[in-house]
Design an enzyme around this catalytic site. Structure first.
Site, mmCIF file in Angstrom:
data_model
loop_
_atom_site.group_PDB
_atom_site.id
_atom_site.type_symbol
_atom_site.label_atom_id
_atom_site.label_comp_id
_atom_site.label_asym_id
_atom_site.label_seq_id
_atom_site.Cartn_x
_atom_site.Cartn_y
_atom_site.Cartn_z
ATOM 1 N N LYS A 56 0.493 -1.186 0.130
ATOM 2 C CA LYS A 56 0.152 0.029 -0.031
ATOM 3 C C LYS A 56 1.125 1.057 -0.327
ATOM 4 O O LYS A 56 0.746 2.454 -0.673
ATOM 5 C CB LYS A 56 -1.213 0.406 0.773
ATOM 6 N N SER A 82 -8.676 -0.231 7.170
ATOM 7 C CA SER A 82 -8.539 -1.626 7.927
ATOM 8 C C SER A 82 -7.229 -1.583 8.732
ATOM 9 O O SER A 82 -7.205 -2.441 9.689
ATOM 10 C CB SER A 82 -9.509 -2.837 7.626
#
Length: 326
Positions: A56, A82
């Site tokens: 990410k 999350s």
């Protein structure tokens, strides 16, 4: 059929140059046991060893650096996550000295919350629903005048994730296919754009948890998911989202194989355990899903011309006090 895609190979090559000083070039691992089991050569791209513990950071750093390049003042950045994108954006924001606020659902593990705070971001908790996350994030953005950087449905994020494929095909030029776990679709979109440009014949396969119905949607060419967006009942918290994004959808439709690998919780556990035990690498359940796909009966039915297969180990942010097989 949705809008036309607006991310191209040039965006990925620019992202590659932009982020190279901020990320790791992650290694490739092989395993003779899995090669023997599958009758193919499997290459694992270890994004679990990436900064912040997942792929990410590529999309997050590309996005904040592009914001910084623009000549208007950016007050700060925010997102809902999350965990992995939250950590990535917090790290990316710190590297360019942007204030950052991360919205996480109450069920996010203490490990991920601590990591987000460790990067200097402010943490806001919200309820468990997809709508809770979105609404809380929009409220934070409005109150603080922060820019929202979504985890996958953002063109600069997609371009950043595409750098995985550029690296992978430099390291293993003979890849015939790449398997990618899918949530919102940012990673697989970027990978498909880059991989198909570099090697037009390569196949990019999506891996999903049960209930995502991605193959049905891709085959019909329609978004068949119920609204409002739902979370799936899966141990792989990184790929809980049922729907792919509205920006990623046309990219998947154009470039990703219609055949999708669907795995259940037990198969995901087996995939994780294989990597822990045989490869001595710590991976989270979303990575285990891609390994489970390779170990599946469905994988055996792939065309025999697909000899060299890449698998993305997308992250390693696992709560070691709550491993899913205990």
């Amino acid at each position: 059929m949705g809008t036309q895609r607006q991310v191209y190979f040039g965006d990925v090559t620019e992202a590659c140059q932009r982020i190279s000083g901020f990320i790791h070039r992650t290694p490739i691992f092989t395993n003779s046991t899995i090669d023997g089991l599958t009758g193919r050569n499997i290459y694992f791209k270890a994004e679990n060893l990436q900064k912040t513990g997942s792929f990410k950071v590529r999309g997050a750093i590309n996005s904040v650096l592009k914001l910084k390049e623009k000549d208007r003042a950016v007050v700060g950045v925010t997102t809902h996550s999350s965990g992995n994108h939250g950590q990535a954006l917090a790290c990316a924001a710190r590297s360019v000295r942007f204030p950052c606020s991360i919205v996480v659902p109450s069920y996010t593990s203490a490990v991920k919350k601590a990591a987000i705070k460790g990067y200097g971001a402010e943490l806001t908790e919200c309820g468990p629903l997809a709508s809770d996350r979105r609404e809380t994030c929009e409220k934070v953005a409005l109150e603080k005048n922060y820019e929202i950087i979504p985890s996958s449905d953002h063109y600069d994020v997609i371009a950043g994730q595409g750098t995985i494929a550029m690296e992978f095909l430099e390291q293993v030029p003979d890849l015939d296919a790449i398997l990618v776990s899918v949530s919102g679709g940012g990673m697989i979109s970027g990978i498909a754009i880059a991989a198909k440009h570099i090697k037009p014949g390569i196949k990019v396969f999506a891996v999903e948890p049960e209930g995502k119905i991605l193959e049905k949607c891709l085959t019909s060419g329609e978004r068949l998911w119920p609204n409002p967006p739902q979370y799936l009942d899966t141990i792989a918290e990184g790929i809980k989202l049922q729907q792919v994004g509205h920006l990623t959808w046309p990219i998947l439709l154009e470039l990703v194989e219609k055949e999708v690998f669907t795995v259940n919780n037990e198969e995901i556990k087996v995939g994780m355990q294989f990597v822990f035990q045989r490869m001595k690498l710590v991976v989270e359940a979303a990575s285990g899903a891609a390994v489970a796909a390779v170990l599946s009966e469905q994988f055996k039915t792939l065309d025999s011309s697909i000899k060299n297969v890449g698998v993305i180990l997308c992250g390693g942010n696992v709560d070691i006090d709550h491993l899913p097989w205990y």
